[in-house]
Design an enzyme around this catalytic site. Structure first.
Site, PDB file in Angstrom:
ATOM      1  N   GLY A   7       0.833  -1.200   0.000  1.00  0.00           N
ATOM      2  CA  GLY A   7       0.000   0.000   0.000  1.00  0.00           C
ATOM      3  C   GLY A   7       0.864   1.244   0.000  1.00  0.00           C
ATOM      4  N   ALA A   8       1.524   1.477  -1.140  1.00  0.00           N
ATOM      5  CA  ALA A   8       2.452   2.620  -1.218  1.00  0.00           C
ATOM      6  C   ALA A   8       1.703   3.904  -1.563  1.00  0.00           C
ATOM      7  CB  ALA A   8       3.556   2.325  -2.237  1.00  0.00           C
ATOM      8  N   LYS A  72      -5.610   1.470   3.184  1.00  0.00           N
ATOM      9  CA  LYS A  72      -6.733   1.975   3.978  1.00  0.00           C
ATOM     10  C   LYS A  72      -7.414   0.798   4.680  1.00  0.00           C
ATOM     11  CE  LYS A  72      -6.917   6.425   2.757  1.00  0.00           C
ATOM     12  NZ  LYS A  72      -6.901   7.535   3.736  1.00  0.00           N
ATOM     13  N   LYS A 173      -5.137   6.108  19.730  1.00  0.00           N
ATOM     14  CA  LYS A 173      -5.047   6.861  18.465  1.00  0.00           C
ATOM     15  C   LYS A 173      -6.419   6.943  17.807  1.00  0.00           C
ATOM     16  CE  LYS A 173      -3.031   8.548  14.601  1.00  0.00           C
ATOM     17  NZ  LYS A 173      -2.886   7.834  13.359  1.00  0.00           N
ATOM     18  N   ASN A 181     -11.322  13.808  13.291  1.00  0.00           N
ATOM     19  CA  ASN A 181     -11.499  13.591  11.852  1.00  0.00           C
ATOM     20  C   ASN A 181     -12.901  13.885  11.308  1.00  0.00           C
ATOM     21  OD1 ASN A 181      -8.920  12.729  12.387  1.00  0.00           O
ATOM     22  ND2 ASN A 181      -8.970  11.049  10.934  1.00  0.00           N
ATOM     23  N   SER A 240      -7.235  17.221   8.274  1.00  0.00           N
ATOM     24  CA  SER A 240      -7.220  15.813   8.690  1.00  0.00           C
ATOM     25  C   SER A 240      -7.344  14.883   7.483  1.00  0.00           C
ATOM     26  CB  SER A 240      -8.362  15.535   9.670  1.00  0.00           C
ATOM     27  OG  SER A 240      -9.574  15.379   8.959  1.00  0.00           O
ATOM     28  N   GLU A 253     -12.362   6.295   6.368  1.00  0.00           N
ATOM     29  CA  GLU A 253     -12.202   5.154   7.277  1.00  0.00           C
ATOM     30  C   GLU A 253     -13.145   5.277   8.494  1.00  0.00           C
ATOM     31  OE1 GLU A 253      -7.709   3.682   6.741  1.00  0.00           O
ATOM     32  OE2 GLU A 253      -7.821   5.745   7.433  1.00  0.00           O
TER      33      GLU A 253
HETATM   34  O1  KPL Z   1      -4.217  11.370  12.439  1.00  0.00           O
HETATM   35  C1  KPL Z   1      -4.719  12.409  12.101  1.00  0.00           C
HETATM   36  C2  KPL Z   1      -5.477  12.380  10.801  1.00  0.00           C
HETATM   37  O2  KPL Z   1      -5.656  13.409  10.180  1.00  0.00           O
HETATM   38  O3  KPL Z   1      -5.862  11.270  10.407  1.00  0.00           O
HETATM   39  C3  KPL Z   1      -4.674  13.624  12.979  1.00  0.00           C
HETATM   40  C4  KPL Z   1      -3.981  13.265  14.269  1.00  0.00           C
HETATM   41  C5  KPL Z   1      -6.064  14.108  13.265  1.00  0.00           C
HETATM   42  C6  KPL Z   1      -3.839  14.711  12.367  1.00  0.00           C
HETATM   43  O4  KPL Z   1      -4.428  15.357  11.316  1.00  0.00           O
END
Ligand code: KPL
Length: 290
Positions: A7-8, A72, A173, A181, A240, A253
């Site tokens: 997944g490049a 993804k 995360k 997001n 984001s 996602e």
């Molecule tokens: O991981 C991120 C994303 O945009 O997917 C953050 C931490 C919100 C940074 O933009």
């Protein structure tokens, strides 16, 4: 040591670049116009590094020692089917969202979980902007290969830490992404605006409360609103990844981010209504775009 980047896209290409320039034998697996660009012109990098480099690119995976999975989250199942056809020792997911490692563990014996805050954007096919040197956490999910990925990344001077409980990092995360997001994508604002616009922050806090409740049930103490606020301020000017997806008319996602909190909430007997609303609204945009 043969490394496969499955997944490049933006992050995969950046990782491939850092490993290639550290002397490893790297194959980039890409599709469509990204494949053509990498094959014909090689990889261009700008931002923290300025470079142009020829790369080995393939449209299907080839036998390797270690594999980085950077597709993804909605492409994980397809990637698994392709990877079943090759031989490799271990695979490390560096994807967003929850559930990727679980699927990989059903298919393969050695799976390493990964979470990264490295910033990379695809400016054009074959052209990646290295936007920020973050930190990457790896940990054993199934088997015991995290140490090999850790050593590899250290050699390539990637900022990496090996952790005992990678599941926790994945949820942490995901909770940050769940707050930042969808709101940035729906309101079409940079990350910092979710804090500076009180109307948006109000909703952000409600999403964060639900994420925190799920994490508490999982046994993780994590102050989601506080952490998300700190990340939004630190990345104030970022658009984001979900906002970029929506702007480019691509699928997001959302189901693997807010959707994961909705699903887990139900398992624990409550409805994460704000997270569910985010899923419905973002899905609504996706369906409308299709
Ligand atoms: O991981 C991120 C994303 O945009 O997917 C953050 C931490 C919100 C940074 O933009």
């Amino acid at each position: 040591m043969r490394i496969l980047i499955m997944g490049a896209g933006a992050l995969g290409s950046l990782y491939g670049y850092l490993l290639l320039t550290a002397g490893f034998d790297v194959t980039f697996v890409a599709r469509g116009r990204q494949y053509m660009a990498l094959k014909e012109r090689g990889l261009k990098i700008s931002g923290l590094v300025e470079d142009e480099i020829r790369v080995d690119v393939a449209s299907k995976p080839v036998d390797s020692d270690l594999v980085f999975l950077t597709v993804k989250a909605y492409d994980t199942r397809n990637a698994i089917e392709d990877l079943r056809r090759i031989r490799f020792k271990s695979i490390c997911s560096l994807q967003n969202g929850v559930g990727n490692e679980e699927l990989l563990s059903l298919a393969f014996d050695s799976v390493v979980g990964g979470v990264t805050t490295y910033g990379a954007n695809l400016r054009d096919f074959g052209y990646v902007v290295y936007a920020g040197k973050g930190i990457t956490y790896v940990g054993d999910y199934k088997g015991e290969s995290a140490g090999e990925f850790y050593d590899l990344m250290k050699t390539a001077k990637i900022n990496v830490e090996k952790v005992g409980d990678i599941r926790r990092k994945i949820w942490e995360k995901a909770s940050i992404n769940a707050v930042i997001n969808p709101l940035t994508a729906l309101c079409r604002v940079e990350n910092g605006k979710i804090v500076s616009i009180p109307e948006i922050w109000y909703v952000a806090e409600r999403i964060a409360e639900e994420c925190e409740k799920v994490m508490n049930f999982l046994g993780y103490r994590y102050q989601v609103a506080r952490e998300a606020r700190a990340v939004a301020i630190k990345t104030a000017k970022n658009r984001s990844s979900m906002l970029q997806d929506i702007e480019k008319g691509r699928r997001t996602e959302i189901e693997f981010i807010n959707g994961a909190f909705v699903k887990k909430g139900l398992e624990f007997g409550f409805e994460a209504v704000y997270n569910k609303l985010m899923v419905k609204l973002i899905r609504g945009i996706e369906v409308g775009m299709a």
